[in-house]
Design a protein around this motif. Structure first.
Motif, short mmCIF file in Angstrom:
data_model
loop_
_atom_site.label_atom_id
_atom_site.label_comp_id
_atom_site.label_asym_id
_atom_site.label_seq_id
_atom_site.Cartn_x
_atom_site.Cartn_y
_atom_site.Cartn_z
N PRO A 69 0.83 -1.22 0.00
CA PRO A 69 0.00 0.00 0.00
C PRO A 69 0.86 1.26 0.00
CG PRO A 69 0.02 -0.98 2.19
CD PRO A 69 0.81 -1.90 1.30
N PHE A 70 0.32 2.32 -0.60
CA PHE A 70 1.00 3.61 -0.61
C PHE A 70 0.06 4.73 -0.20
CE2 PHE A 70 2.68 7.33 -3.16
CZ PHE A 70 3.69 7.63 -2.27
N ILE A 71 -1.08 4.84 -0.86
CA ILE A 71 -2.06 5.87 -0.56
C ILE A 71 -3.44 5.21 -0.52
CG2 ILE A 71 -3.26 7.93 -1.45
CD1 ILE A 71 -0.63 8.80 -2.69
N SER A 72 -4.26 5.67 0.40
CA SER A 72 -5.67 5.27 0.42
C SER A 72 -6.51 6.51 0.67
CB SER A 72 -5.94 4.24 1.53
OG SER A 72 -5.24 3.05 1.29
N ILE A 73 -7.74 6.46 0.16
CA ILE A 73 -8.69 7.53 0.44
C ILE A 73 -9.97 6.90 0.94
CG2 ILE A 73 -7.70 9.29 -1.05
CD1 ILE A 73 -9.72 8.52 -3.23
N ALA A 74 -10.60 7.58 1.87
CA ALA A 74 -11.81 7.04 2.47
C ALA A 74 -12.72 8.16 2.95
CB ALA A 74 -11.46 6.12 3.65
N SER A 75 -13.99 7.86 2.95
CA SER A 75 -14.97 8.76 3.54
C SER A 75 -15.27 8.23 4.93
CB SER A 75 -16.24 8.79 2.68
OG SER A 75 -17.20 9.64 3.27
N GLN A 76 -14.79 8.95 5.93
CA GLN A 76 -15.03 8.55 7.32
C GLN A 76 -16.26 9.30 7.84
OE1 GLN A 76 -13.55 6.02 8.14
NE2 GLN A 76 -11.46 6.01 7.39
N LYS A 77 -16.63 9.04 9.07
CA LYS A 77 -17.86 9.62 9.61
C LYS A 77 -17.89 11.15 9.51
CE LYS A 77 -20.84 9.64 13.64
NZ LYS A 77 -21.05 9.17 15.00
N ASN A 78 -16.80 11.80 9.90
CA ASN A 78 -16.80 13.26 9.97
C ASN A 78 -15.82 13.94 9.01
OD1 ASN A 78 -18.71 13.45 12.12
ND2 ASN A 78 -17.11 12.66 13.48
N TYR A 79 -15.22 13.18 8.10
CA TYR A 79 -14.23 13.78 7.21
C TYR A 79 -13.90 12.84 6.05
CZ TYR A 79 -11.27 10.85 10.18
OH TYR A 79 -10.74 9.80 10.87
N ILE A 80 -13.24 13.42 5.06
CA ILE A 80 -12.62 12.65 3.99
C ILE A 80 -11.16 12.49 4.39
CG2 ILE A 80 -11.88 12.68 1.57
CD1 ILE A 80 -14.45 14.23 0.93
N ALA A 81 -10.66 11.26 4.30
CA ALA A 81 -9.29 10.99 4.72
C ALA A 81 -8.41 10.62 3.54
CB ALA A 81 -9.28 9.85 5.73
N LEU A 82 -7.20 11.15 3.57
CA LEU A 82 -6.14 10.76 2.65
C LEU A 82 -5.05 10.15 3.51
CD1 LEU A 82 -4.64 11.06 -0.23
CD2 LEU A 82 -3.57 13.04 0.84
#
Length: 151
Positions: A69-82
């Motif tokens: 893995p190098f980068i992941s993106i996700a929609s968390q409960k209170n934010y977008i995470a990089l």
């Protein structure tokens, strides 16, 4: 919040409407600026960008069946995470990013070890992320990973 989506498109279709546009733009920014050799995949319930086994047969030390893995993106409960593992393992890159961030955003940087949290989808500093994404090639990431993380 892990998704069970099996493709990036399915992942994005599950997002709340108010996040879809910014998240789609974040994904496209990554696709347009990440050096050649990384691959987009779904991993750990997130959209991820990895060094494939064809370039790094050893895979991820935690689970060698998984690509590195190098980068992941996700929609968390209170934010977008990089999640950018280069920021975690490369102090110079981390310091550069922390110094540059205020030049690209009026909001305070909200960051963990490898996670940058964007609480306001319309405030993602895409220009800064374009620069960040171009800074590490797959080969450089493999070298950094092996020197810093692999045990």
């Amino acid at each position: 919040m892990q998704s069970k989506a099996t493709s990036p498109e399915a992942y994005i279709s599950e997002l709340p409407e108010e996040r879809k546009e910014a998240f789609t733009r974040l994904r496209q920014t990554i696709l347009n600026n990440l050096p050649k050799g990384f691959e987009e995949t779904m991993s750990y319930g997130m959209i991820s960008y990895v060094v494939p086994h064809s370039l790094y047969p050893d895979g991820y030390h935690c689970d060698p069946k998984q690509p590195l893995p190098f980068i992941s993106i996700a929609s968390q409960k209170n934010y977008i995470a990089l999640y950018h593992y280069g920021l975690y393992t490369n102090p110079k890159l981390h310091d550069w990013f922390v110094t540059e961030y205020p030049k690209h955003s009026k909001y305070k940087l909200d960051m963990g070890k490898s996670c940058v949290r964007f609480k306001k989808p319309d405030a993602i500093p895409f220009n800064l992320l374009e620069k960040l994404l171009k800074k590490i090639t797959p080969q450089q990431w493999i070298e950094l990973y092996e020197s810093q993380m692999k045990t």
